[in-house]
Design a protein around this motif. Structure first.
Motif, PDB file in Angstrom:
ATOM      1  N   THR A   1      33.320  38.221  33.730  1.00  0.00           N
ATOM      2  CA  THR A   1      34.509  36.759  32.152  1.00  0.00           C
ATOM      3  C   THR A   1      33.921  35.736  33.187  1.00  0.00           C
ATOM      4  OG1 THR A   1      36.398  36.988  34.141  1.00  0.00           O
ATOM      5  CG2 THR A   1      36.939  37.992  32.010  1.00  0.00           C
TER       6      THR A   1
ATOM      7  N   LYS B   1      44.900  50.454  38.483  1.00  0.00           N
ATOM      8  CA  LYS B   1      45.278  51.996  39.088  1.00  0.00           C
ATOM      9  C   LYS B   1      46.393  50.536  40.316  1.00  0.00           C
ATOM     10  CE  LYS B   1      42.063  54.297  40.823  1.00  0.00           C
ATOM     11  NZ  LYS B   1      40.522  53.950  41.643  1.00  0.00           N
ATOM     12  N   GLN B   2      46.207  49.551  40.367  1.00  0.00           N
ATOM     13  CA  GLN B   2      47.064  47.848  41.412  1.00  0.00           C
ATOM     14  C   GLN B   2      48.340  48.047  40.636  1.00  0.00           C
ATOM     15  OE1 GLN B   2      44.573  45.772  41.792  1.00  0.00           O
ATOM     16  NE2 GLN B   2      44.562  45.744  44.151  1.00  0.00           N
TER      17      GLN B   2
ATOM     18  N   ALA C   1      39.265  40.548  27.757  1.00  0.00           N
ATOM     19  CA  ALA C   1      38.048  41.906  28.611  1.00  0.00           C
ATOM     20  C   ALA C   1      39.724  42.602  28.712  1.00  0.00           C
ATOM     21  CB  ALA C   1      38.151  40.965  29.255  1.00  0.00           C
ATOM     22  N   TYR C   2      38.956  43.696  28.548  1.00  0.00           N
ATOM     23  CA  TYR C   2      40.254  45.056  29.226  1.00  0.00           C
ATOM     24  C   TYR C   2      40.479  44.932  30.463  1.00  0.00           C
ATOM     25  CZ  TYR C   2      35.988  47.458  29.039  1.00  0.00           C
ATOM     26  OH  TYR C   2      34.907  48.212  29.172  1.00  0.00           O
ATOM     27  N   MET C   3      41.142  45.426  31.280  1.00  0.00           N
ATOM     28  CA  MET C   3      41.312  45.428  32.467  1.00  0.00           C
ATOM     29  C   MET C   3      40.934  46.604  32.905  1.00  0.00           C
ATOM     30  SD  MET C   3      45.249  44.820  32.949  1.00  0.00           S
ATOM     31  CE  MET C   3      45.488  45.029  35.082  1.00  0.00           C
ATOM     32  N   SER C   4      39.689  46.379  34.284  1.00  0.00           N
ATOM     33  CA  SER C   4      38.836  47.344  35.312  1.00  0.00           C
ATOM     34  C   SER C   4      39.982  48.154  35.387  1.00  0.00           C
ATOM     35  CB  SER C   4      38.105  46.439  36.247  1.00  0.00           C
ATOM     36  OG  SER C   4      39.682  46.743  37.223  1.00  0.00           O
TER      37      SER C   4
ATOM     38  N   ILE D   1      45.585  37.843  31.442  1.00  0.00           N
ATOM     39  CA  ILE D   1      46.352  38.710  33.404  1.00  0.00           C
ATOM     40  C   ILE D   1      46.978  38.937  34.014  1.00  0.00           C
ATOM     41  CG2 ILE D   1      45.118  40.714  34.255  1.00  0.00           C
ATOM     42  CD1 ILE D   1      42.450  40.888  32.284  1.00  0.00           C
TER      43      ILE D   1
ATOM     44  N   GLY E   1      41.839  35.665  32.008  1.00  0.00           N
ATOM     45  CA  GLY E   1      41.860  35.878  33.996  1.00  0.00           C
ATOM     46  C   GLY E   1      42.945  35.442  33.944  1.00  0.00           C
TER      47      GLY E   1
ATOM     48  N   MET F   1      40.615  50.093  38.575  1.00  0.00           N
ATOM     49  CA  MET F   1      40.993  49.417  39.746  1.00  0.00           C
ATOM     50  C   MET F   1      41.660  48.862  39.251  1.00  0.00           C
ATOM     51  SD  MET F   1      40.615  48.958  42.821  1.00  0.00           S
ATOM     52  CE  MET F   1      41.299  48.016  44.438  1.00  0.00           C
ATOM     53  N   GLN F   2      42.059  47.487  38.746  1.00  0.00           N
ATOM     54  CA  GLN F   2      43.373  46.684  37.894  1.00  0.00           C
ATOM     55  C   GLN F   2      43.969  47.870  37.698  1.00  0.00           C
ATOM     56  OE1 GLN F   2      41.348  43.674  35.970  1.00  0.00           O
ATOM     57  NE2 GLN F   2      42.320  42.114  37.005  1.00  0.00           N
TER      58      GLN F   2
END
Lengths: 361, 321
Positions: free
Chosen positions: A201, A101-102, A93-96, A78, A75, A98-99
């Motif tokens: 996570t 998009k931001q 972990a890959y980013m979601s 990222i 975390g 929404m993340q």
């Protein structure tokens, strides 16, 4: 991490000057190239041991770049890559969506493939590989299966004398890519788990009396070694520690219904199944892959990098380092990966990674 | 007239402290405002902490954007915080008083100074060192010796019976906290005992009191206010302690401790352990809910202080004989 600073300062200074002069000669811009570039890497504790192997080797062959590594958690990796505090954020972990998009300028670049083991400490049974499945693990972690000799476990392990002892499930208290892929295995294999606990996570672990939280992979190994009749999920780069603690390693049921241990063969087989499905931005879960020989809990280890860097020099340095890292003769060579039990990226994936790396400017 | 600039500087410097306190409160309240509206009172009464599905698109709930399934309830952590601190004080206070009396009265003056110094040094040891010791030494000890021993002696009380578990939990966390609190209380009380006027002691001796009676009947009552004050200091440290507790508490989530050996989680250690994951929440609701925990912890600390002061009456007058 601090190995470089123990170098002879005089030598380093001379080296730096020589390098600066050489670079100045080549590039013709003495002011920009005269200083060492500092790259900061932070994040995943699972990738941290690999970076510690990479950095001395890389900086030895590429003087003029200094890479600082820190194991702080995915975390943090990222968020610091996004904020620009670090140039490379390491994450399991890959980013979601929404993340993304931001932060549309952020790249998720796989560097290697990792796996996870499920380990247990059952006095007398640690020498054998118990067979466990996603639904059984979900039952253990949500409190439906309380004893080691519960019918659901006994059914998978005919002929094994399982003890009538309460199971202590151990989970990570810190945000962790290991929790991410373990809970994905439970979610993808068990609809009930998916709708109740889901994956992430960090997840809202169902209340199991006596259920234990541990800090980091080292904490998981220690808590498990210290607690008879416990079960834990541990990153494969900690296999040495798991062996030293004499914990048992479970054979896990894959999508095809076979029980497998994480070996080079089963992890490679699982990765091969999902190579074609990996999208251009490389954000995909490798957990619970199809195929008879696929080990169910594997994942890409990501470098989270902003494609827009502060200056051309930094972008150049990052491109060079990351290309080196995914190169099968350099960073992805067996001599590095075997020490942490990672698997090299398949050719098509490292091509995708290189394409993403080329975007850094 | 001559003193005026000095006075102004003093007023400015002094007002910095309450201003800083106010600034913290305002910041916490403002920062956690979306979480306050989202969580409502459920935050204090709920016992499930769930970040929701961070990989699905968030939706607007109760007027704010939050992940699907997000649900923040911290009663488990409030209970964990209060229980660990209370048990730590129960262990620490008698020991501290014993240490303080011994240092003040039971020692020759030649040994008094170096030993007092040692006790004060213990208060200066960084908490993570206690945590590391607790992690490596205390948890196995609790699992194999202390826990089973306590159960066989006090097992008839439900809170002390049941599974001893792994060593990580309420008992280990409380012992570590007690160790950190003892030097604070002991050093403060020792200083106060040393200040007791010799007339008070001599008067007691003159009435035929033994050394023990002088300490118990004359000196300890004289420093009652200081003892309470020292306990509040210790309690403040125990409530807010983060790293050391995180390392030995076992990180329980979503359930209350069943006995003294159960894993627990405190509010401060939960903030640290969850920040990393909370930052993955694109709506920011998770981080703001952590800030709300900080706000509640702040309020609890202030409240315990006020209650302790009310309980002791005007504690400052108590030292007057």
């Amino acid at each position: 991490m601090l190995k470089n600073s123990s170098r002879n300062p005089v030598k380093a200074a001379i080296g730096g000057t020589v390098l600066a002069l050489t670079l100045a000669g080549v590039m013709g811009s003495p002011t920009a190239s005269a200083r060492t570039l500092n790259i900061t890497e932070t994040g995943s504790t699972l990738l941290y041991p690999l970076f510690n192997l990479w950095v001395p080797a890389y900086t030895h062959s590429h003087p003029g770049v200094r890479i600082n590594t820190q194991g702080t958690g995915s975390g943090t990796g990222i968020s610091e890559a996004v904020s620009g505090v670090a140039q490379i954020g390491a994450s399991d972990a890959y980013m979601s969506n929404m993340q993304m998009k931001q932060n549309p300028t952020i790249l998720n670049i796989p560097l290697a493939i990792s796996a996870q083991t499920v380990n247990y400490n059952i006095p007398g049974l640690n020498g054998i590989h118990l067979k466990l499945s996603g639904p059984v693990l979900a039952g253990i972690y949500d409190g439906h299966i309380r004893y080691w000799n519960a019918p659901a476990i006994a059914q998978l392990n005919p002929g094994v004398r399982l003890p009538h002892h309460l199971i202590t499930p151990i989970h990570r208290t810190d945000g962790s890519g290991d929790t991410f892929i373990f809970s994905q295995y439970l979610s993808f294999s068990t609809p009930y788990w998916n709708s109740h606990a889901g994956y992430g996570t960090t997840i809202s672990w169902p209340a199991v009396p006596g259920g234990l939280g541990a800090l980091g992979n080292p904490g998981m190994v220690q808590a498990s070694a210290q607690t008879p009749y416990s079960i834990a999920y541990i990153g494969v780069s900690f296999t040495k520690e798991v062996k030293r603690a004499h914990l048992g390693t479970a054979m896990l049921k894959n999508r095809a219904g076979r029980f497998l241990l994480p070996t080079k063969k089963t992890v490679t087989a699982a990765a091969a199944q999902l190579v074609k499905k990996t999208p251009v931005d490389e954000r995909i879960s490798l957990v619970f892959a199809p195929g008879a020989g696929s080990y169910p809990i594997i994942n890409y280890e990501y470098a989270i990098v902003n494609d827009h860097q502060a200056n051309g020099d930094m972008a150049q340095a990052l491109r060079t380092f990351l290309s080196w890292a995914v190169d099968t003769h350099e960073g992805n060579a067996r001599r590095f990966l075997r020490q942490v039990r990672f698997i090299a990226l398949p050719a098509r994936i490292s091509a995708l990674s290189r394409k993403q790396i080329a975007k850094i400017h | 007239m001559k003193l005026r600039p000095f006075r102004i500087v003093l007023v400015l410097v002094t007002s910095l402290i309450p201003l800083a306190l106010l600034a913290i409160l305002v910041f916490l309240a403002r920062y956690s405002w979306p979480a306050l509206t989202f969580n409502g009172w459920h935050f204090l009464t709920g016992h499930t902490w769930n970040l929701g599905n961070l990989y699905a698109d968030p939706v607007v709930q109760r007027g704010v954007l939050a992940p699907v399934g997000a649900n923040y309830g911290i009663l488990v952590f409030i209970v964990g915080t209060l229980l660990t601190s209370a048990i730590a004080l129960i262990i620490a206070v008698p020991i501290s008083l014993g240490v303080a009396v011994f240092l003040a009265e039971g020692l020759r003056s030649r040994l008094r100074t170096p030993l007092s110094f040692v006790v004060e040094m213990l208060a200066a040891v960084p908490s993570v060192v206690y945590g590391l010791w607790g992690y490596a030494v205390l948890t196995p000890l609790v699992a194999h010796t202390l826990g089973p021993g306590l159960r066989s002696v006090l097992g008839f009380i439900p809170f002390f019976s049941g599974a001893v578990g792994s060593g990580y939990g309420l008992l280990a966390a409380s012992i570590v906290l007690a160790l950190m609190v003892v030097p604070i209380i002991a050093a403060t009380v020792r200083d106060a005992l040393a200040q007791v006027p010799s007339e008070t002691k001599e008067a007691a001796y003159a009435l035929g009191a033994t050394h023990f009676e002088v300490v118990r009947r004359a000196m300890l009552p004289a420093v009652r206010g200081n003892i309470i004050g020292a306990c509040i200091l210790g309690l403040g440290r125990a409530l807010g302690e983060t790293m050391a507790v995180l390392m030995v508490s076992g990180g329980a989530l979503n359930y209350f401790p069943g006995n003294i050996y159960s894993p627990v989680t405190t509010m401060a250690s939960f903030i640290v352990s969850q920040l990393d994951s909370a930052m993955q929440d694109p709506t920011g609701m998770a981080v703001r809910s952590l800030a709300e925990i900080a706000l509640i912890l702040f309020i609890i600390s202030v409240l315990t202080n006020i209650i302790a002061r009310l309980l002791t009456g005007t504690s400052h007058n108590a030292s007057a004989v």
